[in-house]
Write a protein that holds these residues in place. Structure first.
Motif, mmCIF file in Angstrom:
data_model
loop_
_atom_site.group_PDB
_atom_site.id
_atom_site.type_symbol
_atom_site.label_atom_id
_atom_site.label_comp_id
_atom_site.label_asym_id
_atom_site.label_seq_id
_atom_site.Cartn_x
_atom_site.Cartn_y
_atom_site.Cartn_z
ATOM 1 N N ARG A 120 -0.685 -1.692 5.984
ATOM 2 C CA ARG A 120 -1.441 -1.116 7.091
ATOM 3 C C ARG A 120 -2.821 -1.140 7.047
ATOM 4 O O ARG A 120 -3.540 -1.047 7.992
ATOM 5 C CB ARG A 120 -1.171 0.506 6.955
ATOM 6 C CG ARG A 120 -1.550 1.344 8.098
ATOM 7 C CD ARG A 120 -0.453 2.311 8.542
ATOM 8 N NE ARG A 120 0.589 1.517 8.827
ATOM 9 C CZ ARG A 120 1.879 2.494 9.136
ATOM 10 N NH1 ARG A 120 2.012 3.701 8.883
ATOM 11 N NH2 ARG A 120 3.105 1.808 9.526
ATOM 12 N N LEU A 126 10.169 4.251 -2.721
ATOM 13 C CA LEU A 126 8.753 4.285 -2.841
ATOM 14 C C LEU A 126 8.118 2.833 -2.526
ATOM 15 O O LEU A 126 6.922 2.891 -2.259
ATOM 16 C CB LEU A 126 8.724 4.292 -4.396
ATOM 17 C CG LEU A 126 8.669 5.874 -4.799
ATOM 18 C CD1 LEU A 126 8.826 6.037 -6.391
ATOM 19 C CD2 LEU A 126 7.425 6.717 -4.555
ATOM 20 N N ARG A 146 4.234 -0.405 3.214
ATOM 21 C CA ARG A 146 3.691 0.015 4.098
ATOM 22 C C ARG A 146 2.408 0.256 4.362
ATOM 23 O O ARG A 146 1.273 -0.082 5.218
ATOM 24 C CB ARG A 146 4.741 1.266 4.781
ATOM 25 C CG ARG A 146 5.347 1.189 5.954
ATOM 26 C CD ARG A 146 5.997 2.342 6.020
ATOM 27 N NE ARG A 146 7.393 2.067 6.907
ATOM 28 C CZ ARG A 146 8.242 2.887 7.119
ATOM 29 N NH1 ARG A 146 8.307 4.200 6.288
ATOM 30 N NH2 ARG A 146 9.301 2.782 7.807
ATOM 31 N N GLN A 147 2.068 0.944 3.139
ATOM 32 C CA GLN A 147 0.456 1.339 3.167
ATOM 33 C C GLN A 147 -0.375 0.106 2.987
ATOM 34 O O GLN A 147 -1.488 0.100 3.722
ATOM 35 C CB GLN A 147 0.159 2.576 2.059
ATOM 36 C CG GLN A 147 0.907 3.688 2.228
ATOM 37 C CD GLN A 147 0.474 4.730 1.101
ATOM 38 O OE1 GLN A 147 1.003 4.545 0.062
ATOM 39 N NE2 GLN A 147 -0.073 5.855 1.555
ATOM 40 N N LYS A 189 7.359 2.660 0.889
ATOM 41 C CA LYS A 189 6.197 3.232 1.289
ATOM 42 C C LYS A 189 4.989 2.321 1.067
ATOM 43 O O LYS A 189 3.931 2.400 1.695
ATOM 44 C CB LYS A 189 6.142 4.747 0.561
ATOM 45 C CG LYS A 189 5.127 5.535 0.888
ATOM 46 C CD LYS A 189 4.653 6.389 -0.235
ATOM 47 C CE LYS A 189 3.944 5.497 -1.208
ATOM 48 N NZ LYS A 189 3.366 6.513 -2.098
ATOM 49 N N GLU A 218 -4.274 8.422 -4.882
ATOM 50 C CA GLU A 218 -3.445 9.484 -4.654
ATOM 51 C C GLU A 218 -3.612 10.671 -5.397
ATOM 52 O O GLU A 218 -3.303 11.622 -4.952
ATOM 53 C CB GLU A 218 -1.892 8.944 -5.582
ATOM 54 C CG GLU A 218 -1.333 7.770 -4.697
ATOM 55 C CD GLU A 218 -0.001 7.943 -4.188
ATOM 56 O OE1 GLU A 218 0.518 9.144 -4.152
ATOM 57 O OE2 GLU A 218 0.409 6.934 -3.588
#
Lengths: 372, 317
Positions: free
Chosen positions: A17, A7, A13-14, A10, A204
């Motif tokens: 990005r 998690l 990464r987000q 992730k 989310e």
């Protein structure tokens, strides 16, 4: 535990990005910390003054010269009548009017007393009050230096005078930046931590990804920890960055223990992320979260003692200020950075912040469980 | 008797019993006493218009929504008591695209694989056919994919942990005709691997592609059967009519006293009669001619799912 690592991977990464978010997170506080304290200067430096001199005598000339050379005032006009000078105030061109009556010199010499008039534009109350005080001080000093008073003092025994000298502790030059920079640092940390965590979780919900996450074996605490840990790390980096800006740009180095400062920052961030999480559990869209967060941020900003001392607020406002986590953190940062306070001095504040961390996170998790 | 029941239970993949769900504190009835069962390895369709309650049923079965009343089991586990077990065994594709738009195809797939404690390689065989089609775009962000590709990626993510049951909520809504056809071919292949599939769709033409279907309307199930049986159960003859001015023809027929129902369907209009006679076509043509439709073309047809659905909908409860 393993699942949490995935998690976190992730999340990072987000975060990395989204280039704009990265810039917002690191560049924005740096730039703001450099710009804001320069603009938020409460030292009154140039008070606009216009003079109405009905006397045109040597004394009135001396007084005007003394005021002009004091460095605090900018002479914007010399009018023949008070009414003319008043138009300057009406147009906002001057802050103060000094009216010297006719017979100023004669009355001073003959009768030993004379009144002069000061009118102030009180729309900016601080400026009017401080400007008026400056003017009074200059006139008092002028008064003391008057030839007749000097000679008078020689003949009669000197009156007992309490002469006051003072020194400014912890901020020797009483410079505003020392007061405001640590506060702004805390404020920026609050905005980054509070806003980003609230928005991220709501995102989310908004994109529906939480729907997909909910049907996986990910447990709720893992999901929440996966959200909070990255922002906690980001917050600590922003805090470090802010301390560096304080040092490089303003030459402010913490007098007290740096580990103690970091201990507070760490707990404060947990409280703050709990606050962000709490907002996100009550919001369904990023706009809702943004407005809610903004509403509280405004209160935090204005009631935290960042601009005005909490002690001088009315009782009800002081109670609210004490219920705002940022108040305590600002206080602690000022104490540690400027005063060099040790652990025992800031212990009550530590308990406050721990309390906030527990309450906000507990409430958020309780509400999060309830909703889904 | 008890033993035979348990055998049946084991073969059932999904079982809903008297499920009721309301929203807004009981004001809005979304699911009304719904019961149905899906056998293991079956391709089962929930067919109904938007707002019929399909998504609510899906959310109850995926354990993210609690029903007001009734019980449901998925893969033999209760949706309330054993929700954790279900989450490991179910693949869910929500109606709305719910993957991370800012992650690439590969990253999304990897993430969902790791979340279920598996890897892409481990179950590669299962998704190979589908994944190979989107693999060339592995490094493209999910948000930048076309509708058809998003849907394939979502299916891959739902399959990556080799689920026993696949729950697909309107997977073909908003997808072009070719992709839809491909998608149903993929479902058939998955079914051959023994995966139970529950799929919902508002498209009647897709009903024929399911083994059994449940027609659902206003939260109530109207009928559960194979598509063929539902069509066979259509009790009366169905006629199709066409004329230059089809709208006027429709209103004219609706005004007549011998037409039971008339509705548009593609280029034709479909109608049923109150009383069927051998020479009904002649009578209908005559009636049309009397109302100025000299070009009317009228024929007897075999009904489709849509006709059955409309007929069931119009029946008083």
């Amino acid at each position: 535990m393993n699942r949490l690592t995935f998690l976190l991977r992730k999340e990072f990464r987000q975060i990395f990005r989204d280039k704009i978010i990265i810039i917002m997170m690191f560049a924005m506080p740096t730039v703001q910390l450099i710009i804001l304290p320069l603009a938020m200067d409460f030292d009154v430096k140039s008070v606009n003054l216009s003079v109405v001199d009905h006397d045109h005598s040597t004394y009135s000339q001396q007084l005007i010269t003394k005021i002009a050379s004091s460095g605090y005032f900018k002479m914007v006009g010399a009018e023949a009548s008070y009414r003319d000078a008043l138009t300057y105030i009406e147009k906002g061109k001057t802050d103060l009017i000094l009216e010297i009556p006719a017979g100023f010199e004669r009355n001073l010499v003959r009768e030993g007393a004379q009144k002069i008039g000061i009118s102030a534009d009180a729309i900016n109350g601080t400026k009017a009050a401080i400007g008026g005080n400056y003017l009074n001080t200059v006139i008092a000093s002028f008064n003391a230096g008057l030839g007749i008073n000097v000679t008078a003092n020689l003949t009669s025994p000197p009156a007992s005078i309490i002469d006051i000298t003072w020194s400014n502790w912890f901020n020797p030059l009483a410079e505003y930046k020392y007061y405001v920079v640590p506060g702004v640092l805390v404020l920026l940390l609050t905005m980054i931590g509070g806003f980003l965590s609230a928005l991220n979780i709501v995102k989310e919900k908004e994109t529906g990804t939480i729907e997909q996450i909910n049907v996986t074996p990910i447990k709720k605490w893992q999901f929440i920890a996966g959200k909070l840990i990255p922002f906690w790390i980001m917050g600590m980096i922003v805090f470090t960055l802010g301390l560096l800006v304080c040092r490089i740009v303003y030459g402010i180095t913490p007098e007290g223990s740096i580990p103690l400062l970091y201990l507070f920052a760490a707990i404060y961030l947990i409280a703050l992320l709990g606050f962000g999480l709490l907002i996100s559990t009550y919001s369904n869209s990023q706009i809702q979260a943004m407005f809610t967060a903004f509403f509280f941020m405004m209160i935090f900003m204005l009631m935290s003692g960042l601009f005005t001392p909490v002690e001088s607020m009315p009782l009800w406002a002081r109670s609210i200020a004490n219920l705002v986590p940022i108040t305590h953190f600002i206080k602690v940062v000022r104490m540690i950075v400027l005063k060099g306070s040790g652990f025992s001095d800031v212990q009550p504040e530590l308990l406050y912040i721990i309390g906030f961390a527990i309450i906000l996170n507990g409430w958020a998790i309780w509400n999060y469980r309830k909703t889904s | 008797m008890i033993q035979s029941l348990s055998i049946i239970n084991r073969q059932l993949s999904i079982k809903c019993e008297n499920i009721t769900k309301t929203y807004n504190k009981g004001e809005l009835l979304a699911v009304d006493d719904v019961s149905f069962a899906v056998e293991k390895g079956e391709l089962f369709g929930l067919i109904g218009p938007d707002g019929a309650g399909k998504t609510s049923i899906f959310r109850i079965l995926t354990t993210v929504l609690l029903a007001d009343k009734g019980t449901a089991t998925v893969a033999g586990f209760d949706v309330v008591d054993d929700y954790r077990a279900i989450r490991n065994r179910v693949g869910y594709m929500p109606g709305k695209f719910s993957l991370y738009q800012d992650l690439t195809i590969k990253e999304n797939l990897e993430f969902f694989a790791t979340v279920f404690g598996t890897t892409i390689e481990e179950n590669y065989e299962l998704i190979k056919d589908i994944y190979d089609q989107i693999k060339p775009f592995n490094n493209r962000r999910a948000g930048k994919l076309s509708g058809g590709m998003k849907q394939k990626l979502a299916l891959c993510c739902a399959l990556i942990h080799k689920p026993e049951v696949l729950l697909l909520d309107e997977p073909t809504t908003g997808v072009d005709v070719v992709s839809r056809k491909e998608f149903w071919d993929m479902l058939k292949k998955l079914k051959q691997q023994g995966i139970t599939i529950l799929v919902s769709t508002p498209y009647m033409d897709e009903a024929n592609l399911c083994e059994r279907i449940a027609l659902i309307q206003n939260g109530k199930i109207l009928s559960v059967d194979t598509p063929q049986n539902i069509i066979k159960a259509f009790p009366v003859s169905l006629y199709a009519a066409k004329a230059d001015n089809i709208y006027k023809l429709l209103t004219d027929f609706r005004k007549s006293d011998f037409v039971a129902s008339a509705y548009a369907s593609g280029e034709y209009m479909h109608l049923t009669l109150k009383e069927d006679k051998p020479d009904s076509i002649r009578m209908l043509t005559q009636y049309a001619a009397q109302h100025g439709h000299s070009d009317a073309e009228i024929k007897k047809i075999t009904p489709g799912i849509e006709d059955s659905f409309i007929r069931l909908m119009q029946q008083p409860n």
